[in-house]
Design a protein around this motif. Structure first.
Motif, PDB file in Angstrom:
ATOM      1  N   LEU A   1       3.336  18.505   4.958  1.00 57.77           N
ATOM      2  CA  LEU A   1       3.530  17.450   5.952  1.00 57.77           C
ATOM      3  C   LEU A   1       3.221  17.973   7.358  1.00 57.77           C
ATOM      4  N   LEU A   2       3.685  19.210   7.640  1.00 56.42           N
ATOM      5  CA  LEU A   2       3.435  19.793   8.957  1.00 56.42           C
ATOM      6  C   LEU A   2       1.947  20.062   9.174  1.00 56.42           C
ATOM      7  N   ALA A   3       1.257  20.434   8.092  1.00 53.49           N
ATOM      8  CA  ALA A   3      -0.172  20.761   8.227  1.00 53.49           C
ATOM      9  C   ALA A   3      -1.051  19.517   8.197  1.00 53.49           C
ATOM     10  N   SER A   4      -0.490  18.389   7.724  1.00 52.75           N
ATOM     11  CA  SER A   4      -1.330  17.215   7.509  1.00 52.75           C
ATOM     12  C   SER A   4      -2.032  16.692   8.767  1.00 52.75           C
ATOM     13  N   PRO A   5      -1.400  16.728   9.953  1.00 48.69           N
ATOM     14  CA  PRO A   5      -2.148  16.239  11.126  1.00 48.69           C
ATOM     15  C   PRO A   5      -3.451  17.000  11.358  1.00 48.69           C
ATOM     16  N   LEU A   6      -3.496  18.252  10.861  1.00 49.15           N
ATOM     17  CA  LEU A   6      -4.705  19.059  11.063  1.00 49.15           C
ATOM     18  C   LEU A   6      -5.846  18.617  10.158  1.00 49.15           C
ATOM     19  N   VAL A   7      -5.517  17.995   9.020  1.00 44.78           N
ATOM     20  CA  VAL A   7      -6.580  17.671   8.068  1.00 44.78           C
ATOM     21  C   VAL A   7      -6.902  16.177   7.962  1.00 44.78           C
ATOM     22  N   VAL A   8      -5.980  15.302   8.381  1.00 43.79           N
ATOM     23  CA  VAL A   8      -6.263  13.877   8.141  1.00 43.79           C
ATOM     24  C   VAL A   8      -7.397  13.367   9.020  1.00 43.79           C
ATOM     25  N   LYS A   9      -7.490  13.902  10.224  1.00 44.08           N
ATOM     26  CA  LYS A   9      -8.618  13.527  11.066  1.00 44.08           C
ATOM     27  C   LYS A   9      -9.710  14.569  10.873  1.00 44.08           C
ATOM     28  N   GLY A  10     -10.906  14.217  11.270  1.00 51.05           N
ATOM     29  CA  GLY A  10     -11.965  15.219  11.214  1.00 51.05           C
ATOM     30  C   GLY A  10     -12.798  15.124   9.965  1.00 51.05           C
ATOM     31  N   ASN A  11     -13.920  15.819   9.986  1.00 54.30           N
ATOM     32  CA  ASN A  11     -14.872  15.728   8.887  1.00 54.30           C
ATOM     33  C   ASN A  11     -14.662  16.869   7.893  1.00 54.30           C
ATOM     34  N   ASP A  12     -15.531  16.929   6.898  1.00 45.99           N
ATOM     35  CA  ASP A  12     -15.393  17.935   5.851  1.00 45.99           C
ATOM     36  C   ASP A  12     -15.389  19.358   6.402  1.00 45.99           C
ATOM     37  N   LEU A  13     -16.284  19.613   7.352  1.00 52.31           N
ATOM     38  CA  LEU A  13     -16.400  20.981   7.864  1.00 52.31           C
ATOM     39  C   LEU A  13     -15.119  21.415   8.572  1.00 52.31           C
ATOM     40  N   THR A  14     -14.570  20.534   9.441  1.00 48.03           N
ATOM     41  CA  THR A  14     -13.338  20.929  10.120  1.00 48.03           C
ATOM     42  C   THR A  14     -12.206  21.094   9.114  1.00 48.03           C
TER      43      THR A  14
ATOM     44  N   ASP B   1      -6.951  17.974  -7.163  1.00 49.54           N
ATOM     45  CA  ASP B   1      -7.609  16.724  -7.547  1.00 49.54           C
ATOM     46  C   ASP B   1      -7.010  15.531  -6.782  1.00 49.54           C
ATOM     47  N   LEU B   2      -5.700  15.584  -6.560  1.00 48.84           N
ATOM     48  CA  LEU B   2      -5.058  14.472  -5.837  1.00 48.84           C
ATOM     49  C   LEU B   2      -5.650  14.307  -4.447  1.00 48.84           C
ATOM     50  N   ILE B   3      -5.921  15.426  -3.767  1.00 52.48           N
ATOM     51  CA  ILE B   3      -6.486  15.278  -2.415  1.00 52.48           C
ATOM     52  C   ILE B   3      -8.005  15.224  -2.424  1.00 52.48           C
ATOM     53  N   LEU B   4      -8.644  16.005  -3.285  1.00 51.26           N
ATOM     54  CA  LEU B   4     -10.113  16.034  -3.266  1.00 51.26           C
ATOM     55  C   LEU B   4     -10.705  14.890  -4.082  1.00 51.26           C
TER      56      LEU B   4
ATOM     57  N   GLY C   1       0.793  -1.232   0.000  1.00 45.65           N
ATOM     58  CA  GLY C   1       0.000   0.000   0.000  1.00 45.65           C
ATOM     59  C   GLY C   1       0.817   1.270   0.000  1.00 45.65           C
ATOM     60  N   THR C   2       2.088   1.170   0.394  1.00 47.38           N
ATOM     61  CA  THR C   2       2.905   2.377   0.432  1.00 47.38           C
ATOM     62  C   THR C   2       3.732   2.542  -0.843  1.00 47.38           C
TER      63      THR C   2
ATOM     64  N   ARG D   1      -2.084   7.876   7.879  1.00 45.27           N
ATOM     65  CA  ARG D   1      -0.767   7.951   7.249  1.00 45.27           C
ATOM     66  C   ARG D   1      -0.872   8.137   5.741  1.00 45.27           C
ATOM     67  N   ARG D   2      -1.831   7.423   5.136  1.00 42.29           N
ATOM     68  CA  ARG D   2      -1.982   7.561   3.682  1.00 42.29           C
ATOM     69  C   ARG D   2      -2.432   8.970   3.318  1.00 42.29           C
ATOM     70  N   LEU D   3      -3.364   9.514   4.097  1.00 42.88           N
ATOM     71  CA  LEU D   3      -3.856  10.860   3.798  1.00 42.88           C
ATOM     72  C   LEU D   3      -2.747  11.894   3.989  1.00 42.88           C
ATOM     73  N   ALA D   4      -1.942  11.701   5.035  1.00 47.40           N
ATOM     74  CA  ALA D   4      -0.824  12.621   5.250  1.00 47.40           C
ATOM     75  C   ALA D   4       0.132  12.569   4.057  1.00 47.40           C
ATOM     76  N   ALA D   5       0.352  11.368   3.530  1.00 46.57           N
ATOM     77  CA  ALA D   5       1.272  11.218   2.395  1.00 46.57           C
ATOM     78  C   ALA D   5       0.750  11.956   1.164  1.00 46.57           C
ATOM     79  N   ILE D   6      -0.516  11.770   0.844  1.00 47.70           N
ATOM     80  CA  ILE D   6      -1.033  12.409  -0.377  1.00 47.70           C
ATOM     81  C   ILE D   6      -1.160  13.914  -0.173  1.00 47.70           C
ATOM     82  N   TYR D   7      -1.447  14.342   1.062  1.00 47.89           N
ATOM     83  CA  TYR D   7      -1.533  15.773   1.327  1.00 47.89           C
ATOM     84  C   TYR D   7      -0.169  16.434   1.112  1.00 47.89           C
ATOM     85  N   THR D   8       0.879  15.741   1.532  1.00 44.94           N
ATOM     86  CA  THR D   8       2.240  16.240   1.335  1.00 44.94           C
ATOM     87  C   THR D   8       2.592  16.307  -0.151  1.00 44.94           C
ATOM     88  N   ILE D   9       2.237  15.261  -0.880  1.00 45.10           N
ATOM     89  CA  ILE D   9       2.529  15.232  -2.319  1.00 45.10           C
ATOM     90  C   ILE D   9       1.759  16.347  -3.033  1.00 45.10           C
ATOM     91  N   ALA D  10       0.477  16.486  -2.682  1.00 44.55           N
ATOM     92  CA  ALA D  10      -0.337  17.522  -3.323  1.00 44.55           C
ATOM     93  C   ALA D  10       0.209  18.913  -3.016  1.00 44.55           C
TER      94      ALA D  10
END
Lengths: 251, 333
Positions: B108-121, B57-60, A111-112, B217-226
């Protein structure tokens, strides 16, 4: 017989309500262990505690000798515990093939890998084809999952959990919501699960329970009311009372 | 006789196979250089906007992360590339790489803020981060030039050979090349096991984690790439205009790119590109005869499009393309 899964004094409280009340439970290797009980007995809560969807208030869960109480859901899958849900949880935009390929590639730890192609890897292909063949999904493997009838979706969900190669499988009311016509095929699949996989079956339908179960645990109000082999449970007056009492209160 | 094994392989291959329309798309993008020689500056803007939309598009589209502050990474990339060039390193490719790294680290630094939580947050957090960055850039005038913008950027020729010119010749080819390379990488990525796991998380996070996918972890990875992709778009902007203003961090950038992606359709990589062409074309046309009321018309267009036209346009494209053999359009349901 060795024990593959164990719940020790498991407690879950939601505010003032105790949904799971000091439950002790052991699953033996290869068992078909049914978990029954009237509505609201805490069966699904219990399974959610086992699989990490919920965190217990107290007590622990032990899988193959390892305390997994604080592991994430995905880490428990990696250690061999897979489940289906009471209501289908699927990937609506995928085909059955893609969903099974996904679970297979996660099992292999791919997966990674951002630059691999799924169709290039013989292990992914073998694992995916194996599951498709075993669950006879080849005629629907390219149809969008969202377009399949509910019973087929149920089969896809069970098949995809199998792609993780679990040694413990938890089926949360596998026949719920499945129309009569598709029910038989589904139950045949449950019956044909390999004997080395230990199964916990949550079920309301007593016909299904007594057809499959080698052992039964009865939950009432979050507590274990009785546990034993099917014949013992069928004779147990307390179990009858719990069920009849419920029916009486419904009447 | 085809075995099941072969069918599985060809099905999985079919999902990532190049469709003839894709070749035509890129051939047209290149041909535009000769077809519309007087609009190269506009086309350069389109290419950059397309890359920015590809990043969203990569994240959304693929991971289901909504963002109203994606300009944060665009702006960071623009300032990173601009500042590097201003302080002596004017090579565009080094600047591009530097901008991508800076934005990726921020992502990467901002990713912890977005990987958890719902659309509104997520909407609020991304919006908040972008607002903070905008104010930082505004206040830290000694570094960024503040409201006056970052001036004095000198970019050396691409690969030491192609000097940037007033007509946007080098600019368009440079931007298009970068967009194409990053598109190839993104295309590979979304069809990999990693990309499939992102779609799993987007579709159903409960089932994804029950399938062994660690969502955070996967969301943090794609958020960093995006974020790196958005940073690349920012770098292209700074390098091809040789100027960075506070506008790159403005809210309208984040809103526009969302609009662009919705117009083109998320989840199949070309949405952002098609959206960018349509958006810039509309902007250019409408602004030509009613410059003051451009926002009114785009607003009206947006409302009508989202209410009615989206299914009409995308359904139309999909049914049209069905007539071509071997097409597998994958979109968010």
């Amino acid at each position: 017989m060795s024990i593959v899964l164990e719940a020790r004094d498991l407690v879950k409280q939601f505010g003032g309500i105790t949904a799971t009340d000091h439950v002790n439970f052991t699953l033996e290797k290869g068992a078909r262990h049914a978990l029954i009980g009237p509505n609201g007995a805490g069966k699904t809560t219990f399974v959610n505690l086992l699989t990490g969807v919920l965190q217990p208030t107290a007590g622990s869960v032990v899988l193959n000798g390892e305390d997994i109480s604080h592991l994430s859901r995905e880490a428990r899958v990696k250690r061999g515990m897979a489940r289906t849900f009471q209501i289908n949880q699927l990937f609506a935009s995928m085909t059955p093939l893609e969903m099974i390929a996904l679970v297979t590639s996660e099992r292999l730890g791919y997966g990674t890998r951002p630059f691999n192609a799924l169709d290039h890897d013989p292990l992914v292909l073998d694992g995916t084809a194996d599951i498709i063949a075993r669950f006879r999904l080849d005629d629907i493997m390219d149809a969008p999952i969202a377009s399949l009838p509910y019973g087929k979706q149920r089969q896809v969900e069970i098949a995809s959990t199998f792609a993780a190669h679990p040694n413990v499988l938890l089926l949360d009311e596998p026949a719920a919501g499945v129309p009569e016509a598709e029910r038989r095929e589904l139950l045949d699949i449950v019956a044909a699960l390999p004997p080395d996989v230990s199964v916990v079956l949550i079920e309301h339908d007593m016909d299904i329970v007594f057809r499959f179960a080698t052992r039964i645990t009865v939950l009432v109000n979050g507590r274990v009311l009785a546990e034993g082999d099917p014949a013992t449970i069928a004779r147990d007056p307390r179990v009858k009372e719990a069920y009849l009492g419920e029916e009486a209160s419904h009447a | 006789m085809t075995t099941l094994h072969d069918r599985v392989r060809s099905s999985l291959y079919g999902a990532r196979r190049w469709h003839p329309v894709e070749f035509i798309f890129w051939a047209l993008a290149l041909a535009s250089f000769w077809l519309f020689p007087r609009h190269l500056l506009l086309m350069n803007e389109i290419a950059i906007l397309a890359l920015f939309a590809l990043s969203l598009d990569l994240i959304l589209g693929y991971a289901g992360i909504v963002s109203l502050g994606h300009a944060a990474f665009l702006g960071l990339g623009a300032y990173a590339a601009g500042l590097l060039a201003k302080h002596g390193i004017g090579d565009p490719l080094i600047g591009l790489l530097f901008a991508m790294i800076v934005s990726a680290v921020a992502g990467l630094l901002a990713s912890p803020l977005v990987v958890k939580g719902n659309d509104l947050t997520r909407l609020m957090v991304t919006l908040g981060v972008a607002l903070i960055l905008h104010e930082v850039a505004n206040s830290w005038a000694s570094l960024t030039g503040g409201a006056d913008g970052l001036q004095g950027i000198t970019i050396t020729p691409v690969l030491g050979l192609f000097q940037f010119d007033l007509f946007g010749k080098t600019a368009y080819l440079y931007s298009l090349s970068v967009v194409f390379v990053l598109f190839l990488v993104a295309r590979r990525l979304v069809h990999s096991p990693f990309g499939l796991s992102l779609r799993a998380i987007r579709d159903n996070v409960l089932r994804a984690s029950a399938s062994g996918v660690p969502p955070s972890r996967r969301l943090a990875a794609i958020y960093t790439i995006a974020a790196a992709y958005a940073g690349a778009a920012g770098a292209l902007m700074a390098q091809t205009t040789q100027f960075v203003s506070l506008d790159v961090l403005d809210f309208h950038r984040s809103a526009d790119v969302m609009l662009v992606l919705i117009i083109g359709g998320p989840g199949y990589l070309y949405g952002g590109m098609i959206g960018a062409v349509v958006f810039k074309f509309l902007q250019d046309t409408i602004a030509a005869f009613t410059p003051q009321y451009w926002m009114f018309w785009i607003g009206l267009f947006l409302v009508l499009f989202v209410l009615k036209g989206r299914s009409l346009v995308h359904g139309g494209i999909a049914s049209l393309l069905k007539h071509f053999p071997g097409l597998r359009m994958r979109k968010t349901p």
